[in-house]
Design a protein around this motif. Structure first.
Motif, PDB file in Angstrom:
ATOM      1  N   MET A 110       0.845  -1.205   0.000  1.00  0.00           N
ATOM      2  CA  MET A 110       0.000   0.000   0.000  1.00  0.00           C
ATOM      3  C   MET A 110       0.874   1.246   0.000  1.00  0.00           C
ATOM      4  SD  MET A 110      -3.099  -0.548  -0.575  1.00  0.00           S
ATOM      5  CE  MET A 110      -3.674   1.126  -0.296  1.00  0.00           C
ATOM      6  N   THR A 122      -9.644   6.014   0.776  1.00  0.00           N
ATOM      7  CA  THR A 122     -10.244   4.830   1.382  1.00  0.00           C
ATOM      8  C   THR A 122     -11.471   5.269   2.176  1.00  0.00           C
ATOM      9  OG1 THR A 122      -8.042   3.872   1.592  1.00  0.00           O
ATOM     10  CG2 THR A 122      -9.806   2.772   2.792  1.00  0.00           C
ATOM     11  N   LEU A 126     -15.082   0.859   2.555  1.00  0.00           N
ATOM     12  CA  LEU A 126     -14.797   0.511   1.162  1.00  0.00           C
ATOM     13  C   LEU A 126     -13.310   0.243   0.967  1.00  0.00           C
ATOM     14  CD1 LEU A 126     -16.992   3.177  -0.689  1.00  0.00           C
ATOM     15  CD2 LEU A 126     -17.537   0.778  -0.283  1.00  0.00           C
ATOM     16  N   ASN A 127     -12.985  -0.363  -0.151  1.00  0.00           N
ATOM     17  CA  ASN A 127     -11.591  -0.590  -0.495  1.00  0.00           C
ATOM     18  C   ASN A 127     -10.969   0.686  -1.036  1.00  0.00           C
ATOM     19  OD1 ASN A 127     -11.209  -3.496  -0.022  1.00  0.00           O
ATOM     20  ND2 ASN A 127     -12.784  -3.710  -1.584  1.00  0.00           N
ATOM     21  N   PRO A 128      -9.655   0.841  -0.885  1.00  0.00           N
ATOM     22  CA  PRO A 128      -8.994   2.010  -1.457  1.00  0.00           C
ATOM     23  C   PRO A 128      -9.224   2.067  -2.969  1.00  0.00           C
ATOM     24  CG  PRO A 128      -7.490   0.775  -0.046  1.00  0.00           C
ATOM     25  CD  PRO A 128      -8.731  -0.051  -0.206  1.00  0.00           C
ATOM     26  N   HIS A 129      -9.411   3.265  -3.484  1.00  0.00           N
ATOM     27  CA  HIS A 129      -9.597   3.439  -4.923  1.00  0.00           C
ATOM     28  C   HIS A 129      -9.095   4.815  -5.347  1.00  0.00           C
ATOM     29  CE1 HIS A 129     -13.343   5.100  -3.254  1.00  0.00           C
ATOM     30  NE2 HIS A 129     -13.300   5.917  -4.284  1.00  0.00           N
ATOM     31  N   THR A 141      -9.406  -0.049  -8.124  1.00  0.00           N
ATOM     32  CA  THR A 141      -9.734  -0.424  -6.760  1.00  0.00           C
ATOM     33  C   THR A 141      -8.666  -1.402  -6.304  1.00  0.00           C
ATOM     34  OG1 THR A 141     -12.104  -0.135  -7.146  1.00  0.00           O
ATOM     35  CG2 THR A 141     -11.479  -1.443  -5.225  1.00  0.00           C
ATOM     36  N   PHE A 143      -7.291  -4.157  -3.438  1.00  0.00           N
ATOM     37  CA  PHE A 143      -7.722  -5.120  -2.428  1.00  0.00           C
ATOM     38  C   PHE A 143      -6.474  -5.586  -1.689  1.00  0.00           C
ATOM     39  CE2 PHE A 143     -10.383  -5.280  -6.192  1.00  0.00           C
ATOM     40  CZ  PHE A 143     -11.639  -5.011  -5.667  1.00  0.00           C
ATOM     41  N   ALA A 144      -6.303  -5.078  -0.466  1.00  0.00           N
ATOM     42  CA  ALA A 144      -5.079  -5.350   0.288  1.00  0.00           C
ATOM     43  C   ALA A 144      -5.364  -6.183   1.529  1.00  0.00           C
ATOM     44  CB  ALA A 144      -4.417  -4.043   0.686  1.00  0.00           C
ATOM     45  N   ASP A 145      -4.361  -6.944   1.922  1.00  0.00           N
ATOM     46  CA  ASP A 145      -4.382  -7.674   3.182  1.00  0.00           C
ATOM     47  C   ASP A 145      -3.006  -7.491   3.810  1.00  0.00           C
ATOM     48  OD1 ASP A 145      -5.377  -9.411   5.201  1.00  0.00           O
ATOM     49  OD2 ASP A 145      -4.272 -11.077   4.286  1.00  0.00           O
ATOM     50  N   LEU A 149      -1.070  -5.846  -1.760  1.00  0.00           N
ATOM     51  CA  LEU A 149      -2.182  -6.089  -2.668  1.00  0.00           C
ATOM     52  C   LEU A 149      -2.364  -7.569  -2.987  1.00  0.00           C
ATOM     53  CD1 LEU A 149      -2.067  -3.258  -5.366  1.00  0.00           C
ATOM     54  CD2 LEU A 149      -3.282  -3.327  -3.199  1.00  0.00           C
TER      55      LEU A 149
END
Length: 163
Positions: A110, A122, A126-129, A141, A143-145, A149
């Protein structure tokens, strides 16, 4: 004459030796308008005509149909892109190895996303975009964990296939 022939042959050898590097395929970027020949907004028929996509479920009369990029097949319960009956190619999901023109892809941190896209937002829940540089009609968009990403999508701002 011999000197000119030697020089020409030497130059030709360099040219030939350099050709393989020029012939290497450069992977297309995910964005700003699509991935390779598959472009956001392209109709069901146009996308199919590229020869780069394979239908997984749905048809041209479905509200949204699920597809894969042939070069990046997905598992049984997923798709690589959605085509909307109303909007055309609406969402393209990154596969491993795909990168945005700014160098962001699956596995990026990120921190790297924020460096490449300082305007990333963010919103709560919602997910960051971020808007796609060079295409105000699209967004990425992320999708991180744990700060890395696991997924990335390129979508029309008006897409009607995923929430």
């Amino acid at each position: 004459m011999k000197k000119m022939l030697v020089a020409a042959l030497a130059g030709g050898a360099l040219l030939i030796a350099g050709t393989p590097a020029l012939a290497q395929t450069v992977k297309p970027a995910l964005g700003p308008y699509g991935y390779g020949k598959v472009k956001l907004g392209m109709s069901f028929k146009q996308a199919k005509a590229t020869g780069k996509v394979a239908l997984k479920w749905g048809d041209k009369d479905s509200g949204c149909s699920g597809w894969d990029l042939k070069a990046y097949p997905t598992g049984k319960d997923s798709v690589g892109l959605y085509i909307s009956k109303r909007r055309g190619v609406a969402v393209i999901f990154a596969a491993k190895g795909m990168k945005t023109p700014e160098g962001v892809g699956i596995g990026s941190t990120m921190k790297q996303v924020k460096a490449a896209y300082p305007k990333v937002r963010t919103p709560r829940g919602l997910n960051p975009h971020v808007s796609v540089p060079g295409n105000p009609k699209a967004h990425y968009t992320f999708f991180a964990d744990k700060g890395r990403l696991e997924g990335l999508s390129l979508a029309l701002g008006t897409q009607d296939c995923v929430s």
